[in-house]
Design an enzyme around this catalytic site. Structure first.
Site, PDB file in Angstrom:
ATOM      1  N   ASP A 441      26.006 -32.167  11.875  1.00 54.62           N
ATOM      2  CA  ASP A 441      25.690 -31.063  10.975  1.00 54.62           C
ATOM      3  C   ASP A 441      24.310 -31.322  10.381  1.00 54.62           C
ATOM      4  O   ASP A 441      24.124 -32.255   9.600  1.00 54.62           O
ATOM      5  CB  ASP A 441      26.758 -31.005   9.868  1.00 54.62           C
ATOM      6  CG  ASP A 441      26.576 -29.807   8.933  1.00 54.62           C
ATOM      7  OD1 ASP A 441      25.476 -29.220   8.923  1.00 54.62           O
ATOM      8  OD2 ASP A 441      27.534 -29.490   8.205  1.00 54.62           O
ATOM      9  N   HIS A 442      23.359 -30.475  10.730  1.00 54.05           N
ATOM     10  CA  HIS A 442      21.973 -30.712  10.329  1.00 54.05           C
ATOM     11  C   HIS A 442      21.746 -30.474   8.832  1.00 54.05           C
ATOM     12  O   HIS A 442      20.690 -30.815   8.298  1.00 54.05           O
ATOM     13  CB  HIS A 442      21.031 -29.815  11.139  1.00 54.05           C
ATOM     14  CG  HIS A 442      19.722 -30.484  11.467  1.00 54.05           C
ATOM     15  ND1 HIS A 442      19.291 -31.630  10.849  1.00 54.05           N
ATOM     16  CD2 HIS A 442      18.742 -30.159  12.357  1.00 54.05           C
ATOM     17  CE1 HIS A 442      18.112 -31.984  11.328  1.00 54.05           C
ATOM     18  NE2 HIS A 442      17.752 -31.103  12.246  1.00 54.05           N
ATOM     19  N   ARG A 443      22.735 -29.906   8.146  1.00 54.00           N
ATOM     20  CA  ARG A 443      22.624 -29.807   6.690  1.00 54.00           C
ATOM     21  C   ARG A 443      22.793 -31.181   6.047  1.00 54.00           C
ATOM     22  O   ARG A 443      22.245 -31.454   4.977  1.00 54.00           O
ATOM     23  CB  ARG A 443      23.707 -28.873   6.131  1.00 54.00           C
ATOM     24  CG  ARG A 443      23.613 -27.432   6.575  1.00 54.00           C
ATOM     25  CD  ARG A 443      24.812 -26.637   6.097  1.00 54.00           C
ATOM     26  NE  ARG A 443      26.061 -27.172   6.607  1.00 54.00           N
ATOM     27  CZ  ARG A 443      27.274 -26.689   6.315  1.00 54.00           C
ATOM     28  NH1 ARG A 443      27.378 -25.647   5.503  1.00 54.00           N
ATOM     29  NH2 ARG A 443      28.360 -27.228   6.831  1.00 54.00           N
TER      30      ARG A 443
END
Length: 471
Positions: A441-443
């Protein structure tokens, strides 16, 4: 007016409602009844098996008595909170009373569909919503239902159809909206759902121009209609297509994957690694007496490698809290293992996997896999995962771009281990090679952190002694 007999009946008959066997699940399908009316049951005895959106679960009855009535047949999807079984807890104390129902009311006229308003009193507390009450009609109830619908409902429920069907067809709001969008009058749709409920499939069927929809042969076509109720697979004319109802685990998978794919921005990185030394270690561990009785395979070493990589990069083990706009870092690892089962893909997890020794982790993996194959994985076993491994290599696949399990930060895909030409110590030699793919998850995880985690896993598999030096 409540009489003394009503009070004694209320004390004599107890109802068992469909519980919430998962985390906020709203319905479950009854797969199998283990008891029948007249059978004696004891507190804690399993009476049925149900399938939720997450797993198949056996339900125990919480009191003693004699089964008086099973409210739903096998194959029925029941909302949480609906009564599924009535038990006589004082058998032999007189003639059995009728099945516990709300107080008798005169049959509503077709022009008065809203007669039973609100929640109706039953023997224990109050019943569920009005729709649920309608589903359990009494035997012999007078009906204004068309012949085809009445026959279908009798086939599904084992008793007569519910009154007021003619005035207000039973359907959930999304189904009503679908019918409106397609220009379908629900009064003309033959229901196949439990209790005469019109389903999305019924609306689509009504919108399809088939001979049964022609005005002239309606009466003639009504006779075979009872054979239509809710088959597991519905095929089209000529068997050129097959339609399979989406429910249970498959429905949950679809919702979870769509939610994950369009909520968490996915990034996937790949690395190809020489795992020859890992395969040698696996062979040696199989002969180790300390590993006797447990299954040793490459997945065990890969799982341990991922746990060590997370220990070295703890920020990867996190979750995104949208409501509070916070990143929740987990100081524990519940390691999920994607498992293909006859009911679909599930992801049970090993609780506190970071605290387990190699033999303990091997035992946990073995138990997890065997339980999943038997279809006995509980919803609790699938809750609270933090990271997951999916082994697509068992299907001969090199790798993939896995979708995150909702609420998790990363998932590692392991490809097939194959003998390939590889430069080793300056020479091209045949080596055992695999490809790893890490989606995150790039968040929560930026490229540098994701790359470090994947590189650490690869480094351990290339040199398994790092399990000791890095642990």
């Amino acid at each position: 007016m409540t009489t003394m007999n009503d009070t004694s009946n209320a004390a004599r008959f107890r109802e068992f409602k469909m519980p919430d066997v998962g985390e906020g699940l709203t319905e479950a399908e009854i797969l199998k009844w283990y008891v029948q009316p007249g059978d004696t049951v004891t507190d804690g005895q399993v009476v049925c098996e149900v399938e939720t959106a997450k797993a198949a679960v056996e339900l125990p009855i919480p009191f003693d008595g004699v089964v008086h009535e099973l409210r739903f047949p096998e194959g029925t999807t029941v909302d949480v909170g609906q009564v599924i079984i009535a038990v006589d807890v004082a058998p032999g104390s007189g003639d059995a009373a009728p099945a516990p129902e709300p107080a008798a009311q005169p049959e509503p006229e077709p022009s008065e569909p809203e007669a039973p308003k609100g929640r109706q009193p039953v023997l224990v507390g109050y019943g569920v919503a009005e729709t649920s009450t309608k589903r359990r009609a009494r035997k012999g109830t007078g009906t204004a239902v068309p012949a085809a619908a009445a026959a279908i409902q009798g086939e599904m429920n084992g008793h007569g159809a519910v009154a007021v069907r003619e005035s207000r067809p039973l359907a959930k709001p999304p189904v009503r909206k679908l019918a409106k969008d397609l220009g379908i009058d629900l009064a003309t749709v033959v229901p196949t759902g439990e209790g005469g409920i019109i389903t999305r499939e019924d609306v689509h069927a009504a919108a399809t121009p088939v001979p049964a929809q022609a005005p002239a042969p309606v009466a003639a076509e009504a006779a075979p209609a009872p054979e239509a109720p809710a088959p597991a697979v519905v095929t089209t004319v000529g068997a050129r297509e097959t339609r399979i109802p989406v429910k249970g685990v498959r429905k949950a998978i679809a919702q979870a994957m769509v939610g994950s794919a369009f909520t968490a921005p996915h990034v996937t990185e790949f690395v190809t690694v020489d795992v020859t030394r890992t395969m040698k270690l696996v062979a040696e561990l199989k002969e180790d007496k300390d590993m006797a009785g447990v299954r040793v395979n490459p997945l065990l070493i890969i799982a341990k490698a991922l746990l060590v990589a997370i220990k070295r990069n703890p920020e990867v083990n996190a979750a995104w809290d949208e409501a509070n706009q916070e990143i929740v870092q987990k100081h524990y690892v519940n390691l999920g293992i994607a498992a293909a089962t006859p009911r679909g893909l599930i992801v049970p997890n090993i609780k506190d996997a970071h605290e387990q020794t190699l033999p303990q982790l091997a035992a946990s993996l073995g138990e997890l896999v065997s339980t999943a194959r038997e279809g006995k994985t509980s919803p609790a076993a699938m809750a609270g995962g933090t990271v997951t491994i999916t082994n697509v290599g068992v299907f001969g696949v090199d790798t993939g771009t896995p979708i995150l399990n909702p609420g998790e930060s990363a998932i590692l895909a392991v490809g097939a281990i194959k003998l390939q030409p590889w430069v080793h110590k300056g020479k091209v030699k045949p080596r055992q090679v695999t490809t790893l793919a890490l989606s995150f998850d790039h968040r929560l995880v930026d490229g540098e952190l994701g790359s470090k985690v994947l590189a650490d896993v690869a480094a351990i598999l290339e040199q398994p002694k790092r399990l000791i030096t890095w642990a």
